[in-house]
Design a protein around this motif. Structure first.
Motif, PDB file in Angstrom:
ATOM      1  N   MET A   1      -5.414  -4.071  -5.578  1.00  0.00           N
ATOM      2  CA  MET A   1      -4.292  -2.989  -5.529  1.00  0.00           C
ATOM      3  C   MET A   1      -3.200  -3.413  -6.704  1.00  0.00           C
ATOM      4  O   MET A   1      -2.991  -2.235  -7.290  1.00  0.00           O
ATOM      5  CB  MET A   1      -3.421  -3.144  -4.256  1.00  0.00           C
TER       6      MET A   1
ATOM      7  N   LEU B   1      -7.659  -8.545  -2.138  1.00  0.00           N
ATOM      8  CA  LEU B   1      -7.188  -7.107  -1.876  1.00  0.00           C
ATOM      9  C   LEU B   1      -6.002  -7.080  -2.672  1.00  0.00           C
ATOM     10  O   LEU B   1      -5.707  -5.960  -3.258  1.00  0.00           O
ATOM     11  CB  LEU B   1      -7.311  -7.066  -0.368  1.00  0.00           C
ATOM     12  N   ARG B   2      -4.986  -7.920  -2.663  1.00  0.00           N
ATOM     13  CA  ARG B   2      -3.739  -7.730  -3.149  1.00  0.00           C
ATOM     14  C   ARG B   2      -3.950  -7.567  -4.497  1.00  0.00           C
ATOM     15  O   ARG B   2      -3.350  -6.860  -5.370  1.00  0.00           O
ATOM     16  CB  ARG B   2      -2.897  -9.226  -2.688  1.00  0.00           C
TER      17      ARG B   2
ATOM     18  N   GLN C   1     -10.058   4.905  -4.229  1.00  0.00           N
ATOM     19  CA  GLN C   1      -9.810   3.498  -4.294  1.00  0.00           C
ATOM     20  C   GLN C   1      -8.687   3.253  -3.116  1.00  0.00           C
ATOM     21  O   GLN C   1      -8.821   2.356  -2.340  1.00  0.00           O
ATOM     22  CB  GLN C   1      -9.269   3.274  -5.656  1.00  0.00           C
TER      23      GLN C   1
ATOM     24  N   GLU D   1      -9.766  -1.902   3.960  1.00  0.00           N
ATOM     25  CA  GLU D   1      -9.625  -3.097   3.803  1.00  0.00           C
ATOM     26  C   GLU D   1      -8.161  -3.868   4.564  1.00  0.00           C
ATOM     27  O   GLU D   1      -8.476  -4.964   5.248  1.00  0.00           O
ATOM     28  CB  GLU D   1      -9.711  -3.622   2.541  1.00  0.00           C
TER      29      GLU D   1
ATOM     30  N   PHE E   1       0.761  -1.202  -0.051  1.00  0.00           N
ATOM     31  CA  PHE E   1      -0.016   0.000   0.043  1.00  0.00           C
ATOM     32  C   PHE E   1       0.598   1.311   0.052  1.00  0.00           C
ATOM     33  O   PHE E   1       0.727   2.186  -0.765  1.00  0.00           O
ATOM     34  CB  PHE E   1      -0.769   0.030   1.124  1.00  0.00           C
TER      35      PHE E   1
ATOM     36  N   ASN F   1      -5.151  -1.863 -10.007  1.00  0.00           N
ATOM     37  CA  ASN F   1      -5.258  -0.702  -9.813  1.00  0.00           C
ATOM     38  C   ASN F   1      -3.676   0.028 -10.234  1.00  0.00           C
ATOM     39  O   ASN F   1      -3.569   1.077 -11.052  1.00  0.00           O
ATOM     40  CB  ASN F   1      -5.589  -0.175  -8.465  1.00  0.00           C
TER      41      ASN F   1
ATOM     42  N   GLN G   1     -10.337   2.826   0.038  1.00  0.00           N
ATOM     43  CA  GLN G   1     -10.881   1.587   0.204  1.00  0.00           C
ATOM     44  C   GLN G   1      -9.726   0.512   0.695  1.00  0.00           C
ATOM     45  O   GLN G   1     -10.028  -0.240   1.389  1.00  0.00           O
ATOM     46  CB  GLN G   1     -11.626   1.165  -1.203  1.00  0.00           C
ATOM     47  N   TYR G   2      -8.678   0.439  -0.140  1.00  0.00           N
ATOM     48  CA  TYR G   2      -7.685  -0.436   0.351  1.00  0.00           C
ATOM     49  C   TYR G   2      -7.074  -0.280   1.677  1.00  0.00           C
ATOM     50  O   TYR G   2      -6.755  -1.145   2.388  1.00  0.00           O
ATOM     51  CB  TYR G   2      -6.442  -0.221  -0.642  1.00  0.00           C
ATOM     52  N   TRP G   3      -7.091   1.080   2.223  1.00  0.00           N
ATOM     53  CA  TRP G   3      -6.648   1.516   3.516  1.00  0.00           C
ATOM     54  C   TRP G   3      -7.668   0.780   4.413  1.00  0.00           C
ATOM     55  O   TRP G   3      -7.118   0.212   5.499  1.00  0.00           O
ATOM     56  CB  TRP G   3      -6.491   2.812   3.635  1.00  0.00           C
TER      57      TRP G   3
END
Ligand SMILES: Cc1cc2nc3c(=O)[nH]c(=O)nc-3n(C[C@H](O)[C@H](O)[C@H](O)COP(=O)(O)OP(=O)(O)OC[C@H]3O[C@@H](n4cnc5c(N)ncnc54)[C@H](O)[C@@H]3O)c2cc1C
Lengths: 371, 398
Positions: free
Chosen positions: B334, B330-331, B288, B295, B262, B337, B291-293
């Motif tokens: 990311m 999630l990986r 986005q 998750e 991240f 993205n 959102q990753y943060w």
């Protein structure tokens, strides 16, 4: 540190679940959709008061039980599961605010609130396109030991049963909470009904008078008290959403075991079971984020917003995902008025846009991570 | 629930930070892959680093002291996890040994096995690999065929394993073999510990989709494995394999890596641009990132919950698949993205002029795809959650 509920907390959770099971049912919510807004009977509320719930997270010094904020969140979650109205969340929130205020008649008002003599609601949001107290315009002007408030508040919960409101105002360039009686001259309450049968009101304040004794927490840290209160409130609504998620999953999980098609339980079809597995993941992540938000509120109350926003953003989406999956996977019966699925979905959708929707909370987090 | 950090905890954090600050030289040497005499030797550098990390108390934190662990409290593990994630430290060489083999051995191994192997895993003296999958047995692992016959004091093993990560550098292997062909498939499996230097083992590297050579085919041709290298009972290996898989799917280590990913993604958004604007100002990108943060934060607290359970003696159960499924999605999100943010040059090979960050983003993307397959595919994770957590009827009859 221990990231599991303690035995005491589990015992409280059990007792709360039992109480709801005996005293509440979802038909009250269904009926309220036609004849609303939904109301908690005086007898039930009296019992809640007598069990000491309202002051559960209030400091012992102010007459509460002094338990962790998480305990209040746990009760909110149980409430969400059985579709108990969010008046409980409102009650916890105002108790939290009053617990932190030092000045004015706070102690007496808090005691009244906890003992059911008065119900205190709160008015924070304004129609300014955002959420929370930071951009408030409603202003109080003070001359001598009295003054007036003018402005408009929206999204005020439980106004129909409130004896008074804690109104977030600007006062001398700082935030402040001022107590305004529900029958104060110049105050007009406009009630609206949400799709879940709960009421929400706007308050028009036109030169509403107040005395300096009504200024609560009009000390230096009033801004902080307000911000923390809003974060706590948001966390409670997130907990309620977690309850809705859990209940929707539980109902659908049970149904998928018993409903047979093609001579098999529908839960043996992967299109069904994998969707439920995704909801389970969303629920577990949501529960974890809720604990994280409670941890941040407790340990770092003035910098807790990223964790609070994370929980609210995630659970707003998760509750929608869970309730929509519930509707779909129940098939035709899921689309009926008779089944509770739409009640859960209505609560999920109503709370998802309350106190900041997912996009708003992600925006807050975006600002946090990019400094 | 107790959510507080005590003064003692903060002192522990300070000690860790001081130690990290004083370890700078070894960290950069490990990152460059040179040994203490300045020669290029990435393996040795990583072994040295793990030993250093272990001796300071940050490897084997949750293990029993008698096996070289530290029996650290949850808070200490949480703090170490947070701070090591924040600091840029080299990746672990021995994840299979540390996170998969050791917990299984602590739970099911004989005293002799524990004494013999555990400390060597902590110091990276033995690198381990996992010999489970076969050409005909992947998701349906219990149908494995590699055969073992007990002959006096030794098992004699014949067969083939595949996709064996790190097989080419490993000293030891946890190996599943069939010892009874007549029993139902889950009742004829035995769990063995194989020395990778044994006579009769042939290792053939396989190139993965990203171009790297991290996994292998491993052939067994009359390989002798001493009887004392059996874990648990004869034919009793399936239950142990299950606990190995649960361990593989649980754990906080994934969060540390995701937090590092991240951070790099965030840096990328600062340097790359979208439509002439810095990517970090782009509203969609910010949404986005947030959102990753969220998750990663969720995964972190989920890990703390699991760890709390483990500290109270509960085993990581099927719940671990929740984290595994979530983390691999999630990986992947990311990584995809990142390619969008890199833009048209995202499709360049790593040696091309103008390639960004030496091709890291493409490599990360391929890596992320492997996470949805290795350790049990995402579809199988869905099945496990559905069948063992939600207790839904099985989707496959076998
Ligand atoms: C990067 C990487 C590292 C690995 N490292 C190791 C290692 O170190 N040691 C080791 O032993 N193995 C390792 N593996 C192997 C891995 O465990 C297997 O590839 C995996 O379990 C899938 O088995 P398979 O390849 O035979 O695919 P298959 O089982 O043939 O699956 C093919 C497809 O069918 C789907 N499928 C299969 N059964 C079902 C079902 N019941 N329901 C729904 N869908 C289903 C799968 O999800 C998949 O999409 C690694 C794999 C990768 C990619």
């Amino acid at each position: 540190m221990d990231f599991q509920l303690s035995d005491d907390q589990l015992a409280i959770q059990d007792a709360v679940a039992k109480f709801f099971q005996e005293e509440w049912n979802s038909d009250i919510r269904r009926d309220a959709l036609d004849d609303g807004p939904v109301k908690i009977s005086d007898e039930i509320w009296q019992q809640i008061v007598e069990m000491g719930w309202i002051g559960i997270a209030v400091s012992e010094e102010h007459g509460g039980s002094g338990l962790e904020l998480l305990t209040a969140a746990m009760l909110a979650e149980e409430g969400g599961q059985v579709l108990f109205p969010s008046k409980l969340c409102t009650a916890f929130t105002t108790a939290f605010a009053l617990d932190q205020c030092q000045s004015g008649d706070t102690a007496a008002l808090l005691t009244d609130h906890m003992t059911g003599q008065q119900f205190v609601s709160l008015a924070v949001d304004e129609a300014n396109g955002t959420f929370g107290p930071e951009n408030n315009a409603t202003a109080a002007t003070l001359a001598g030991d009295g003054g007036t408030i003018s402005g408009e508040k929206i999204l005020v919960p439980d106004a129909e049963c409130a004896d008074c409101f804690l109104v977030a105002v600007r006062l001398n360039d700082s935030g402040a909470l001022v107590k305004v009686a529900a029958d104060a001259p110049g105050l007009t309450i406009t009630a609206m009904q949400r799709i879940d049968g709960q009421s929400i009101s706007s308050l028009q304040l036109a030169d509403v008078p107040f005395s300096s004794d009504d200024i609560l927490g009009g000390t230096d840290d009033a801004d902080q008290v307000l911000l923390r209160t809003y974060e706590f409130w948001t966390t409670l609504i997130s907990a309620d959403l977690l309850g809705v998620t859990t209940k929707a999953l539980e109902m659908t999980n049970e149904y998928a075991k018993v409903r047979q098609q093609f001579n098999k339980p529908i839960g043996s079809f992967q299109a069904v079971s994998h969707r439920l597995a995704d909801v389970k993941v969303a629920e577990e992540v949501g529960r974890s984020l809720l604990y994280g938000a409670c941890l941040a509120l407790q340990e770092n109350p003035d910098q807790c917003f990223p964790q609070v926003s994370a929980a609210k953003a995630w659970l707003s989406d998760a509750a929608a995902e869970a309730t929509e999956a519930a509707l779909q996977l129940h098939g035709g019966i899921g689309y009926t008025w008779e089944l509770d699925v739409h009640l859960l979905l209505r609560q999920a959708r109503s709370h998802a846009v309350y106190l900041g929707d997912a996009a708003y909370h992600r925006k807050r987090i975006g600002n946090f991570i990019t400094g | 629930m107790d959510l507080k950090f005590s003064e003692q905890d903060e002192a522990y954090r300070k000690k860790l930070l001081d130690w990290l600050a004083s370890s700078g030289e070894l960290i950069s040497r490990t990152m460059q892959g040179t040994d203490d005499s300045g020669e290029r030797n990435p393996m040795q550098a990583m072994r040295d680093w793990q030993k250093h990390l272990y001796e300071a108390g940050y490897v084997g934190m949750s293990w029993p002291k008698i096996y070289g662990g530290y029996e650290a409290s949850l808070t200490e593990q949480v703090i170490a996890n947070e701070e090591l994630a924040r600091a840029k430290i080299p990746p672990s060489l021995n994840t299979v040994g540390l996170t998969i083999v050791a917990p299984t051995m602590i739970q099911h191994g004989s005293e002799e096995q524990k004494q013999k192997y555990l400390k060597r895993i902590l110091r990276a003296e033995d690198i381990w690999c996992q010999g489970f999958s076969e050409p005909g047995a992947g998701s349906d692992l219990a149908s494995l065929k590699t055969n073992a016959v007990l002959d006096g004091d030794n098992f004699v093993v014949n067969g083939q394993k595949v996709w064996t990560s790190a097989g080419h550098i490993a000293d030891m292997c946890v190996l599943l073999v069939r010892t009874n062909r007549d029993a139902p498939k889950r009742e004829g499996i035995t769990y063995l510990l194989a020395d990778m230097k044994s006579e009769g083992i042939t290792i053939r590297p396989l190139r993965n989709a990203g171009g790297g050579s991290h996994f292998n085919e491993v052939f067994f041709d009359d390989v002798k494995i001493p009887k004392e290298n059996m874990v648990g009972e004869l034919h009793g290996g399936w239950a142990i394999a299950r606990s190995t898989l649960d361990n593989e799917r649980s754990g906080l280590s994934g969060v540390v890596a995701l937090e590092a990913n991240f951070k790099r993604l965030l840096q990328l958004t600062e340097s790359a641009s979208i439509g002439g604007e810095p990517a970090i100002e782009d509203a969609h990108t910010r949404d986005q990132l947030a959102q990753y943060w969220i998750e990663i934060e969720g995964l972190k607290y989920l890990g703390y919950r699991t760890l709390s359970e483990q500290l109270k003696g509960q085993k990581p159960g099927s719940q671990a698949s929740v984290g595994k499924l979530f983390a691999s999605k999630l990986r992947q999100a990311m990584a995809k993205n990142a390619l969008e943010i890199v833009g048209p040059y995202a499709a360049l090979t790593k040696k091309s002029p103008h390639v960004m960050d030496r091709g890291r983003w493409v490599a990360g993307y391929f890596d992320s795809l492997g996470y949805g397959i290795g350790g049990g595919t995402s579809e199988i994770m869905h099945n496990v959650i559905a069948e063992r957590v939600l207790e839904l009827p099985r989707s496959v009859e076998d």
